[in-house]
Design an enzyme around this catalytic site. Structure first.
Site, PDB file in Angstrom:
ATOM      1  N   GLY A  40      -2.998   9.399  -7.257  1.00 28.54           N
ATOM      2  CA  GLY A  40      -2.939   7.920  -7.256  1.00 28.54           C
ATOM      3  C   GLY A  40      -3.512   7.397  -5.965  1.00 28.54           C
ATOM      4  N   GLN A  45      -3.736   1.547   0.962  1.00 27.18           N
ATOM      5  CA  GLN A  45      -3.726   2.958   1.796  1.00 27.18           C
ATOM      6  C   GLN A  45      -5.397   3.297   2.449  1.00 27.18           C
ATOM      7  OE1 GLN A  45      -2.212   5.130  -1.714  1.00 27.18           O
ATOM      8  NE2 GLN A  45      -1.432   6.110  -0.086  1.00 27.18           N
ATOM      9  N   CYS A  88       2.647  11.750  -0.463  1.00 25.19           N
ATOM     10  CA  CYS A  88       1.872  10.634  -0.337  1.00 25.19           C
ATOM     11  C   CYS A  88       0.883  10.810   0.562  1.00 25.19           C
ATOM     12  CB  CYS A  88       2.827   9.472   0.104  1.00 25.19           C
ATOM     13  SG  CYS A  88       1.914   7.755   0.158  1.00 25.19           S
ATOM     14  N   LEU A  89      -0.487  10.316   0.292  1.00 30.14           N
ATOM     15  CA  LEU A  89      -1.617  10.314   0.985  1.00 30.14           C
ATOM     16  C   LEU A  89      -1.445   9.702   2.748  1.00 30.14           C
ATOM     17  CD1 LEU A  89      -4.460  10.117  -1.435  1.00 30.14           C
ATOM     18  CD2 LEU A  89      -3.708  12.171  -0.459  1.00 30.14           C
ATOM     19  N   HIS A 130       5.518   4.625  -7.865  1.00 28.33           N
ATOM     20  CA  HIS A 130       4.964   4.861  -6.124  1.00 28.33           C
ATOM     21  C   HIS A 130       4.004   3.939  -5.919  1.00 28.33           C
ATOM     22  CE1 HIS A 130       4.004   8.162  -3.260  1.00 28.33           C
ATOM     23  NE2 HIS A 130       2.920   7.224  -3.306  1.00 28.33           N
ATOM     24  N   GLU A 131       3.042   3.775  -6.726  1.00 36.38           N
ATOM     25  CA  GLU A 131       1.828   2.860  -6.445  1.00 36.38           C
ATOM     26  C   GLU A 131       2.265   1.567  -6.410  1.00 36.38           C
ATOM     27  OE1 GLU A 131      -0.686   4.562  -5.281  1.00 36.38           O
ATOM     28  OE2 GLU A 131      -0.298   6.501  -6.006  1.00 36.38           O
ATOM     29  N   HIS A 134       3.439   0.638  -2.973  1.00 33.47           N
ATOM     30  CA  HIS A 134       2.690   0.681  -1.816  1.00 33.47           C
ATOM     31  C   HIS A 134       2.058  -0.872  -1.769  1.00 33.47           C
ATOM     32  CE1 HIS A 134       1.676   4.424  -0.256  1.00 33.47           C
ATOM     33  NE2 HIS A 134       1.647   4.922  -1.385  1.00 33.47           N
TER      34      HIS A 134
HETATM   35  O1  GNR Z   1      -1.155  12.539  -4.641  1.00 36.42           O
HETATM   36  C1  GNR Z   1       0.081  11.902  -4.915  1.00 36.42           C
HETATM   37  N1  GNR Z   1       0.951  12.811  -5.579  1.00 36.42           N
HETATM   38  C2  GNR Z   1       2.082  12.333  -5.871  1.00 36.42           C
HETATM   39  C3  GNR Z   1       3.077  13.129  -6.482  1.00 36.42           C
HETATM   40  C4  GNR Z   1       4.470  12.733  -6.707  1.00 36.42           C
HETATM   41  C5  GNR Z   1       4.722  11.444  -6.897  1.00 36.42           C
HETATM   42  C6  GNR Z   1       3.761  10.628  -6.302  1.00 36.42           C
HETATM   43  C7  GNR Z   1       2.392  10.920  -5.935  1.00 36.42           C
HETATM   44  S1  GNR Z   1       1.216   9.782  -5.517  1.00 36.42           S
HETATM   45  C8  GNR Z   1       0.283  10.667  -4.103  1.00 36.42           C
HETATM   46  C9  GNR Z   1      -1.039   9.925  -3.854  1.00 36.42           C
HETATM   47  C10 GNR Z   1      -0.477   8.605  -3.256  1.00 36.42           C
HETATM   48  O2  GNR Z   1      -0.176   8.672  -2.063  1.00 36.42           O
HETATM   49  N2  GNR Z   1      -0.475   7.796  -3.658  1.00 36.42           N
HETATM   50  O3  GNR Z   1      -0.016   6.324  -3.288  1.00 36.42           O
HETATM   51 NI    NI Z   2       1.321   7.194  -1.648  1.00 38.81          NI
END
Ligand code: GNR
Ligand code: NI
Length: 168
Positions: A40, A45, A88-89, A130-131, A134
């Site tokens: 995601g 980001q 998270c990236l 999660h997104e 953000h």
């Molecule tokens: O690549 C990602 N893996 C992930 C694994 C578990 C829960 C959420 C994620 S999102 C993350 C990429 C990212 O930072 N998206 O904002």
């Molecule tokens: Ni993330």
């Protein structure tokens, strides 16, 4: 952008609709996400403070199944929860078990600007939440204890310093 960076704490602005400019951005985001690799990516980001998200939770070997979410809004969250080890990236090398509602329903505009609803469970449900976090300046470390969170931020600050030292 990686934590700590004040940009990641900003609240993103909704879009008025989907045009070619936004579709270009979404295609760029998808490429960035696949290259990372990640499942995601929110526009914030990469420093764009708009409510746009791309997601693909499909297995590496299988067919790609990208999802484009513009102005996503969670309209339902289950009481039942599930726990995933999240990464998270924007928090490179950091992982933690996070508990969230197991299922959710999200309303959004798709790649063509059409209003859609999606019922999600499993990893997709976690990733959507999660997104959307953000887009509201929230990172998964915000759900950890103060101690765990501060240890992760300390590590990330050190990582950044050492990268900068090599550059200088
Ligand atoms: O690549 C990602 N893996 C992930 C694994 C578990 C829960 C959420 C994620 S999102 C993350 C990429 C990212 O930072 N998206 O904002
Ligand atoms: Ni993330």
């Amino acid at each position: 952008m990686t934590e700590p960076d004040p940009i990641l704490r900003k609240k993103c602005e909704p879009l008025e609709g989907v045009n070619d400019h936004l579709r270009n951005l979404m295609n760029d985001m998808l490429e960035t996400m696949y290259e990372a690799p990640g499942i995601g990516l929110a526009a914030i980001q990469i420093g764009v403070l708009k409510r746009v998200v791309v997601i693909d939770v499909s297995k590496k070997e299988g067919e790609k199944s990208p999802l484009f979410l513009v102005n996503p809004e969670i309209v339902y969250k289950s009481n039942e929860t599930s726990t995933y080890e999240e990464g998270c990236l924007s928090l490179p090398g950091q992982f933690a078990e996070i508990e969230r509602p197991a299922e959710c329903k999200v309303e959004y505009l798709d790649f063509n600007g059409k209003k859609k609803q999606l019922d999600a469970k499993g990893l997709l449900s976690t990733c959507i939440q999660h997104e959307i976090d953000h887009l509201n300046g929230v990172l998964f470390i915000d759900y950890l204890s103060k101690l765990k969170k501060s240890m992760i931020i300390k590590k990330l600050k050190k990582q950044k310093q050492s990268v900068e030292r090599i550059v200088v």
